[in-house]
Motif scaffolding. Sequence first.
Motif, PDB file in Angstrom:
ATOM      1  N   UNK A 203      57.367  40.690  66.511  1.00 54.62           N
ATOM      2  CA  UNK A 203      58.740  40.875  66.969  1.00 54.62           C
ATOM      3  C   UNK A 203      59.575  39.591  66.913  1.00 54.62           C
ATOM      4  N   UNK A 204      58.968  38.452  67.125  1.00 52.61           N
ATOM      5  CA  UNK A 204      59.711  37.187  67.083  1.00 52.61           C
ATOM      6  C   UNK A 204      60.219  36.873  65.681  1.00 52.61           C
ATOM      7  N   UNK A 205      59.377  37.111  64.669  1.00 50.78           N
ATOM      8  CA  UNK A 205      59.770  36.860  63.277  1.00 50.78           C
ATOM      9  C   UNK A 205      60.383  38.100  62.631  1.00 50.78           C
ATOM     10  N   UNK A 206      60.371  39.222  63.352  1.00 48.15           N
ATOM     11  CA  UNK A 206      60.897  40.506  62.877  1.00 48.15           C
ATOM     12  C   UNK A 206      60.307  40.898  61.528  1.00 48.15           C
ATOM     13  N   UNK A 207      58.969  40.786  61.428  1.00 47.12           N
ATOM     14  CA  UNK A 207      58.307  41.147  60.179  1.00 47.12           C
ATOM     15  C   UNK A 207      57.004  41.875  60.464  1.00 47.12           C
ATOM     16  N   UNK A 208      56.471  42.498  59.428  1.00 48.07           N
ATOM     17  CA  UNK A 208      55.193  43.203  59.496  1.00 48.07           C
ATOM     18  C   UNK A 208      54.604  43.229  58.099  1.00 48.07           C
ATOM     19  N   UNK A 209      53.344  43.605  58.031  1.00 50.82           N
ATOM     20  CA  UNK A 209      52.646  43.746  56.746  1.00 50.82           C
ATOM     21  C   UNK A 209      52.478  45.231  56.445  1.00 50.82           C
ATOM     22  N   UNK A 210      52.728  45.616  55.204  1.00 55.72           N
ATOM     23  CA  UNK A 210      52.622  47.016  54.805  1.00 55.72           C
ATOM     24  C   UNK A 210      51.405  47.219  53.907  1.00 55.72           C
ATOM     25  N   UNK A 211      50.804  48.397  54.023  1.00 54.55           N
ATOM     26  CA  UNK A 211      49.733  48.806  53.112  1.00 54.55           C
ATOM     27  C   UNK A 211      49.860  50.305  52.897  1.00 54.55           C
ATOM     28  N   UNK A 212      49.605  50.724  51.668  1.00 51.48           N
ATOM     29  CA  UNK A 212      49.596  52.147  51.314  1.00 51.48           C
ATOM     30  C   UNK A 212      48.320  52.394  50.527  1.00 51.48           C
ATOM     31  N   UNK A 213      47.617  53.472  50.851  1.00 54.00           N
ATOM     32  CA  UNK A 213      46.414  53.855  50.106  1.00 54.00           C
ATOM     33  C   UNK A 213      46.547  55.331  49.758  1.00 54.00           C
ATOM     34  N   UNK A 214      46.353  55.639  48.491  1.00 54.33           N
ATOM     35  CA  UNK A 214      46.432  57.022  48.026  1.00 54.33           C
ATOM     36  C   UNK A 214      45.068  57.504  47.551  1.00 54.33           C
ATOM     37  N   UNK A 215      44.789  58.781  47.770  1.00 54.51           N
ATOM     38  CA  UNK A 215      43.585  59.380  47.213  1.00 54.51           C
ATOM     39  C   UNK A 215      43.626  59.215  45.696  1.00 54.51           C
ATOM     40  N   UNK A 216      42.477  59.006  45.066  1.00 58.93           N
ATOM     41  CA  UNK A 216      42.462  58.749  43.612  1.00 58.93           C
ATOM     42  C   UNK A 216      43.253  59.760  42.781  1.00 58.93           C
ATOM     43  N   UNK A 217      43.181  61.026  43.134  1.00 54.11           N
ATOM     44  CA  UNK A 217      43.877  62.037  42.334  1.00 54.11           C
ATOM     45  C   UNK A 217      45.400  62.007  42.528  1.00 54.11           C
ATOM     46  N   UNK A 218      45.899  61.206  43.455  1.00 57.08           N
ATOM     47  CA  UNK A 218      47.340  61.104  43.706  1.00 57.08           C
ATOM     48  C   UNK A 218      47.894  59.725  43.359  1.00 57.08           C
ATOM     49  N   UNK A 219      47.107  58.899  42.710  1.00 56.56           N
ATOM     50  CA  UNK A 219      47.553  57.542  42.375  1.00 56.56           C
ATOM     51  C   UNK A 219      48.426  57.552  41.132  1.00 56.56           C
ATOM     52  N   UNK A 220      49.701  57.777  41.386  1.00 54.24           N
ATOM     53  CA  UNK A 220      50.722  57.745  40.337  1.00 54.24           C
ATOM     54  C   UNK A 220      51.829  56.822  40.814  1.00 54.24           C
ATOM     55  N   UNK A 221      52.485  56.153  39.883  1.00 51.94           N
ATOM     56  CA  UNK A 221      53.530  55.210  40.247  1.00 51.94           C
ATOM     57  C   UNK A 221      54.620  55.878  41.081  1.00 51.94           C
ATOM     58  N   UNK A 222      55.023  57.062  40.689  1.00 60.55           N
ATOM     59  CA  UNK A 222      56.090  57.750  41.418  1.00 60.55           C
ATOM     60  C   UNK A 222      55.687  58.026  42.866  1.00 60.55           C
ATOM     61  N   UNK A 223      54.474  58.493  43.085  1.00 60.30           N
ATOM     62  CA  UNK A 223      53.989  58.777  44.435  1.00 60.30           C
ATOM     63  C   UNK A 223      53.843  57.494  45.237  1.00 60.30           C
ATOM     64  N   UNK A 224      53.264  56.470  44.631  1.00 61.39           N
ATOM     65  CA  UNK A 224      53.067  55.194  45.321  1.00 61.39           C
ATOM     66  C   UNK A 224      54.396  54.554  45.700  1.00 61.39           C
ATOM     67  N   UNK A 225      55.353  54.568  44.782  1.00 62.84           N
ATOM     68  CA  UNK A 225      56.678  53.999  45.069  1.00 62.84           C
ATOM     69  C   UNK A 225      57.354  54.751  46.212  1.00 62.84           C
ATOM     70  N   UNK A 226      57.305  56.064  46.181  1.00 66.28           N
ATOM     71  CA  UNK A 226      57.954  56.858  47.228  1.00 66.28           C
ATOM     72  C   UNK A 226      57.345  56.568  48.590  1.00 66.28           C
ATOM     73  N   UNK A 227      56.024  56.494  48.660  1.00 63.81           N
ATOM     74  CA  UNK A 227      55.352  56.221  49.936  1.00 63.81           C
ATOM     75  C   UNK A 227      55.676  54.820  50.437  1.00 63.81           C
ATOM     76  N   UNK A 228      55.583  53.831  49.558  1.00 65.79           N
ATOM     77  CA  UNK A 228      55.851  52.449  49.946  1.00 65.79           C
ATOM     78  C   UNK A 228      57.302  52.285  50.386  1.00 65.79           C
ATOM     79  N   UNK A 229      58.222  52.863  49.643  1.00 69.97           N
ATOM     80  CA  UNK A 229      59.648  52.782  49.976  1.00 69.97           C
ATOM     81  C   UNK A 229      59.912  53.412  51.348  1.00 69.97           C
ATOM     82  N   UNK A 230      59.332  54.576  51.611  1.00 72.00           N
ATOM     83  CA  UNK A 230      59.550  55.277  52.871  1.00 72.00           C
ATOM     84  C   UNK A 230      59.038  54.473  54.065  1.00 72.00           C
ATOM     85  N   UNK A 231      57.861  53.906  53.936  1.00 78.81           N
ATOM     86  CA  UNK A 231      57.296  53.121  55.040  1.00 78.81           C
ATOM     87  C   UNK A 231      58.120  51.857  55.276  1.00 78.81           C
TER      88      UNK A 231
END
Length: 132
Positions: A39-67
């Motif tokens: 909270x002091x630095x107003x930052x956090x670390x993000x991670x996204x993990x997709x099941x192997x059958x869903x690892x597509x750039x479009x899906x990964x980008x959408x999930x990462x962007x949303x989070x």
Amino acid sequence: MARRDPPMLWETGRAAYFALEDAATAEPVGWAELVNLDPERECAEVAVWLLPEHRRLRTAKAALRLVCRFGFERIGLCRVEAFAAADNMPSQLTGAAIGFRRAGYRPALFRSSRTHRLHDAVHATLVPEDLC
């Protein structure tokens, strides 16, 4: 981590965990998290993990962007950080595609869950005005 830890981390404002699902079918496709909330630095670390059958750039980008958007708009973060194994180009490209900028290199940061070998990491950051 015990099953009660994620809700406790949500309640105390120390982390945010998300289940990811397919919008059309409601089937699970992976998970995402914002951790190391500072909270002091107003930052956090993000991670996204997709099941192997869903690892597509479009899906990964959408999930990462949303989070990341959740972190900026709902939590009030000013910066989101991400780390990817130096040899994991798909993860690095996914981050770059939504606006992450390379900020540095961290030797021996990750331990592989499969080989237990240490991996070097690329550090990237994202600020709200760069999110695309």
